[in-house]
Every structure is written in C-alpha cells, then in structure tokens.
Design a protein around this motif. Structure first.
Motif, PDB file in Angstrom:
ATOM      1  N   LEU A   1      -2.925 -11.748   7.941  1.00  0.00           N
ATOM      2  CA  LEU A   1      -1.636 -11.386   7.349  1.00  0.00           C
ATOM      3  C   LEU A   1      -0.511 -11.662   8.333  1.00  0.00           C
ATOM      4  O   LEU A   1      -0.722 -11.659   9.542  1.00  0.00           O
ATOM      5  CB  LEU A   1      -1.610  -9.894   6.996  1.00  0.00           C
ATOM      6  CG  LEU A   1      -2.583  -9.406   5.936  1.00  0.00           C
ATOM      7  CD1 LEU A   1      -2.622  -7.885   5.925  1.00  0.00           C
ATOM      8  CD2 LEU A   1      -2.201  -9.951   4.571  1.00  0.00           C
ATOM      9  N   GLN A   2       0.676 -11.856   7.792  1.00  0.00           N
ATOM     10  CA  GLN A   2       1.871 -11.931   8.614  1.00  0.00           C
ATOM     11  C   GLN A   2       2.240 -10.510   9.041  1.00  0.00           C
ATOM     12  O   GLN A   2       1.470  -9.584   8.853  1.00  0.00           O
ATOM     13  CB  GLN A   2       3.006 -12.591   7.824  1.00  0.00           C
ATOM     14  CG  GLN A   2       2.718 -14.040   7.454  1.00  0.00           C
ATOM     15  CD  GLN A   2       2.647 -14.948   8.663  1.00  0.00           C
ATOM     16  OE1 GLN A   2       3.419 -14.813   9.604  1.00  0.00           O
ATOM     17  NE2 GLN A   2       1.704 -15.868   8.654  1.00  0.00           N
ATOM     18  N   THR A   3       3.390 -10.317   9.544  1.00  0.00           N
ATOM     19  CA  THR A   3       3.870  -9.035  10.043  1.00  0.00           C
ATOM     20  C   THR A   3       3.638  -7.899   9.042  1.00  0.00           C
ATOM     21  O   THR A   3       3.878  -8.048   7.851  1.00  0.00           O
ATOM     22  CB  THR A   3       5.382  -9.132  10.351  1.00  0.00           C
ATOM     23  OG1 THR A   3       5.587 -10.233  11.215  1.00  0.00           O
ATOM     24  CG2 THR A   3       5.894  -7.859  10.984  1.00  0.00           C
ATOM     25  N   ILE A   4       3.178  -6.768   9.545  1.00  0.00           N
ATOM     26  CA  ILE A   4       2.989  -5.553   8.748  1.00  0.00           C
ATOM     27  C   ILE A   4       4.173  -4.635   9.039  1.00  0.00           C
ATOM     28  O   ILE A   4       4.539  -4.427  10.193  1.00  0.00           O
ATOM     29  CB  ILE A   4       1.677  -4.825   9.152  1.00  0.00           C
ATOM     30  CG1 ILE A   4       0.467  -5.694   8.923  1.00  0.00           C
ATOM     31  CG2 ILE A   4       1.561  -3.481   8.448  1.00  0.00           C
ATOM     32  CD1 ILE A   4       0.164  -5.967   7.495  1.00  0.00           C
TER      33      ILE A   4
ATOM     34  N   ILE B   1       4.824   3.663   2.936  1.00  0.00           N
ATOM     35  CA  ILE B   1       4.579   2.388   2.265  1.00  0.00           C
ATOM     36  C   ILE B   1       4.268   1.371   3.356  1.00  0.00           C
ATOM     37  O   ILE B   1       5.005   1.262   4.338  1.00  0.00           O
ATOM     38  CB  ILE B   1       5.826   1.911   1.485  1.00  0.00           C
ATOM     39  CG1 ILE B   1       6.361   2.989   0.553  1.00  0.00           C
ATOM     40  CG2 ILE B   1       5.559   0.594   0.785  1.00  0.00           C
ATOM     41  CD1 ILE B   1       5.588   3.218  -0.698  1.00  0.00           C
ATOM     42  N   VAL B   2       3.178   0.642   3.189  1.00  0.00           N
ATOM     43  CA  VAL B   2       2.791  -0.399   4.134  1.00  0.00           C
ATOM     44  C   VAL B   2       2.834  -1.723   3.374  1.00  0.00           C
ATOM     45  O   VAL B   2       2.241  -1.821   2.291  1.00  0.00           O
ATOM     46  CB  VAL B   2       1.362  -0.157   4.691  1.00  0.00           C
ATOM     47  CG1 VAL B   2       0.958  -1.252   5.660  1.00  0.00           C
ATOM     48  CG2 VAL B   2       1.257   1.225   5.335  1.00  0.00           C
TER      49      VAL B   2
ATOM     50  N   ALA C   1      -0.135   5.423  13.609  1.00  0.00           N
ATOM     51  CA  ALA C   1      -1.423   4.734  13.779  1.00  0.00           C
ATOM     52  C   ALA C   1      -1.369   3.318  13.195  1.00  0.00           C
ATOM     53  O   ALA C   1      -1.865   2.375  13.814  1.00  0.00           O
ATOM     54  CB  ALA C   1      -2.541   5.537  13.126  1.00  0.00           C
ATOM     55  N   ILE C   2      -0.768   3.168  12.016  1.00  0.00           N
ATOM     56  CA  ILE C   2      -0.684   1.837  11.402  1.00  0.00           C
ATOM     57  C   ILE C   2       0.154   0.895  12.257  1.00  0.00           C
ATOM     58  O   ILE C   2      -0.201  -0.270  12.443  1.00  0.00           O
ATOM     59  CB  ILE C   2      -0.125   1.930   9.957  1.00  0.00           C
ATOM     60  CG1 ILE C   2      -1.160   2.554   9.030  1.00  0.00           C
ATOM     61  CG2 ILE C   2       0.315   0.565   9.425  1.00  0.00           C
ATOM     62  CD1 ILE C   2      -2.450   1.757   8.870  1.00  0.00           C
TER      63      ILE C   2
ATOM     64  N   TRP D   1       0.844  -1.189   0.000  1.00  0.00           N
ATOM     65  CA  TRP D   1       0.000   0.000   0.000  1.00  0.00           C
ATOM     66  C   TRP D   1       0.883   1.244   0.000  1.00  0.00           C
ATOM     67  O   TRP D   1       1.706   1.434   0.896  1.00  0.00           O
ATOM     68  CB  TRP D   1      -0.873  -0.038   1.255  1.00  0.00           C
ATOM     69  CG  TRP D   1      -1.934   0.971   1.415  1.00  0.00           C
ATOM     70  CD1 TRP D   1      -2.478   1.797   0.479  1.00  0.00           C
ATOM     71  CD2 TRP D   1      -2.609   1.263   2.644  1.00  0.00           C
ATOM     72  NE1 TRP D   1      -3.453   2.576   1.043  1.00  0.00           N
ATOM     73  CE2 TRP D   1      -3.556   2.264   2.372  1.00  0.00           C
ATOM     74  CE3 TRP D   1      -2.517   0.770   3.934  1.00  0.00           C
ATOM     75  CZ2 TRP D   1      -4.387   2.788   3.336  1.00  0.00           C
ATOM     76  CZ3 TRP D   1      -3.342   1.286   4.910  1.00  0.00           C
ATOM     77  CH2 TRP D   1      -4.280   2.284   4.607  1.00  0.00           C
ATOM     78  N   VAL D   2       0.734   2.063  -1.003  1.00  0.00           N
ATOM     79  CA  VAL D   2       1.450   3.336  -1.086  1.00  0.00           C
ATOM     80  C   VAL D   2       0.476   4.428  -0.660  1.00  0.00           C
ATOM     81  O   VAL D   2      -0.618   4.530  -1.207  1.00  0.00           O
ATOM     82  CB  VAL D   2       1.941   3.624  -2.529  1.00  0.00           C
ATOM     83  CG1 VAL D   2       2.645   4.972  -2.598  1.00  0.00           C
ATOM     84  CG2 VAL D   2       2.833   2.508  -3.034  1.00  0.00           C
ATOM     85  N   THR D   3       0.886   5.213   0.327  1.00  0.00           N
ATOM     86  CA  THR D   3       0.050   6.329   0.770  1.00  0.00           C
ATOM     87  C   THR D   3       0.843   7.622   0.653  1.00  0.00           C
ATOM     88  O   THR D   3       2.058   7.648   0.851  1.00  0.00           O
ATOM     89  CB  THR D   3      -0.423   6.154   2.233  1.00  0.00           C
ATOM     90  OG1 THR D   3       0.704   6.188   3.114  1.00  0.00           O
ATOM     91  CG2 THR D   3      -1.188   4.851   2.408  1.00  0.00           C
TER      92      THR D   3
END
Length: 189
Positions: free
Chosen positions: A153-156, A166-167, A139-140, A123-125
C-alpha cells in the motif's frame, strides 16, 4: 521434529486454543443461553464476565462501497475483524504490541479495493473510550511502515474523532469525510 506449540505463529496458536480457553469460560458464564442466542462477536466470548453481553458497534459500508465503485474502484472484499482477529493481526505486524491496543475494541469494518492502478483500504474502527481510540491510532501510526510494505500500500493515514479512528491508504484518504458520513452504525448485542 515438531517444535513447541508456543513457537507456532499466533494465528494458528490462537485459533487452536481459543475454543478451549475462551469457549470454556463463555460456556461457564452463559450456560444454555449461549446456545439459544449465540454471540455476535469474539469480544462477547472474550469478555463474558460482565453478567450481560457487551454490545458493540456494527458498521455497514455498503453506501461507501457504492460511492467508490462509482468513481472507478473495484471493491475486492469487506469484513469485520473483531477483537480476536484484530489482536492476531496486530501481533503479526509486531509481537510486542500491548493488549491495551485491542482491548477497547467496540466495532470495525474494513474495505479493500483496486482503484486505478493501486490497492486501497478504508477501515472504520470504533472504541470503548477516547483513550482506547488514541492507543489504537498511535499503534497504527507506528506500524504503518510494516503494514504498507506487507500489504503493498501507499501511505497510510489516520483520522481520529472521539471514539472512532478511520484508517485509509493514500488513494482513499480524500474519501475519509464521506466514509464517516455514509457509514451506518448500529449497536448490536
């Protein structure tokens, strides 16, 4: 009996009220121009008071999608959240997330894929200021355990440079530098 509308989940409540609360203000500020040239994002409806529409960063991940497909991943979906959906999504993860976290939205694009045996996301923010990017990244990071559990999901991980965050999930974390390089960005009004 039916409970109070304020008890409805944020997604239902906001999707029902959005046209009335924000649509009315947008129509008041833009008049016929709003029909002749419709807004390109919910941000432009949420913030109509600036006398001109706020431009935002449109992000294209087509090249990135091709690159991960060449590595054996199957792209499931990709889309842009926009300020409204981002705010709703964050509030479903934690209802106490402050509005400051999504207020500085300037664009985003996410992609979900099946890679080997795992579901992966990238994810591009883009944010109005570095402070906005930092607030979102914080926050993420705080919401990562909930996000990982709900999305299986595995580790973020996050990677912030300037006004971009970038996430990625574990299986796509090593592609973050390629993602930054091949994402096509364009200002859109």
């Amino acid at each position: 009996g039916i409970g109070s509308f304020s008890d409805a989940p944020p997604l239902i409540r906001e999707q029902t009220l959005f046209p009335y609360t924000y649509g009315y203000r947008f129509a008041y500020h833009e008049g016929r121009l709003g029909l002749e040239s419709p807004p390109a994002s919910t941000e432009q409806i949420i913030h109509p008071e600036s006398q001109r529409r706020r431009d935002f960063q449109a992000i294209n991940l087509a090249e990135f999608a091709r690159s991960i497909e060449a590595e054996g991943c199957r792209v499931l979906d990709q889309d842009t959240m926009g300020e409204l959906t981002l705010s709703l999504w964050l509030r479903t993860l934690d209802s106490t997330v402050p509005q400051d976290v999504w207020d500085g939205w300037d664009g985003d694009r996410w992609i979900a894929a099946d890679c080997k045996t795992e579901r992966e996301i990238a994810w591009v923010t883009s944010w109005d200021t570095e402070k906005d990017a930092s607030e979102f990244e914080k926050a993420i990071i705080e919401l990562a355990p909930t996000l990982q559990m709900r999305a299986n999901l595995q580790t973020i991980s996050t990677d912030r440079q300037g006004t971009e965050v970038i996430v990625t999930s574990k299986g796509l974390a090593s592609t973050a530098s390629n993602l930054k390089r091949v994402a096509i960005r364009a200002r859109v009004t």
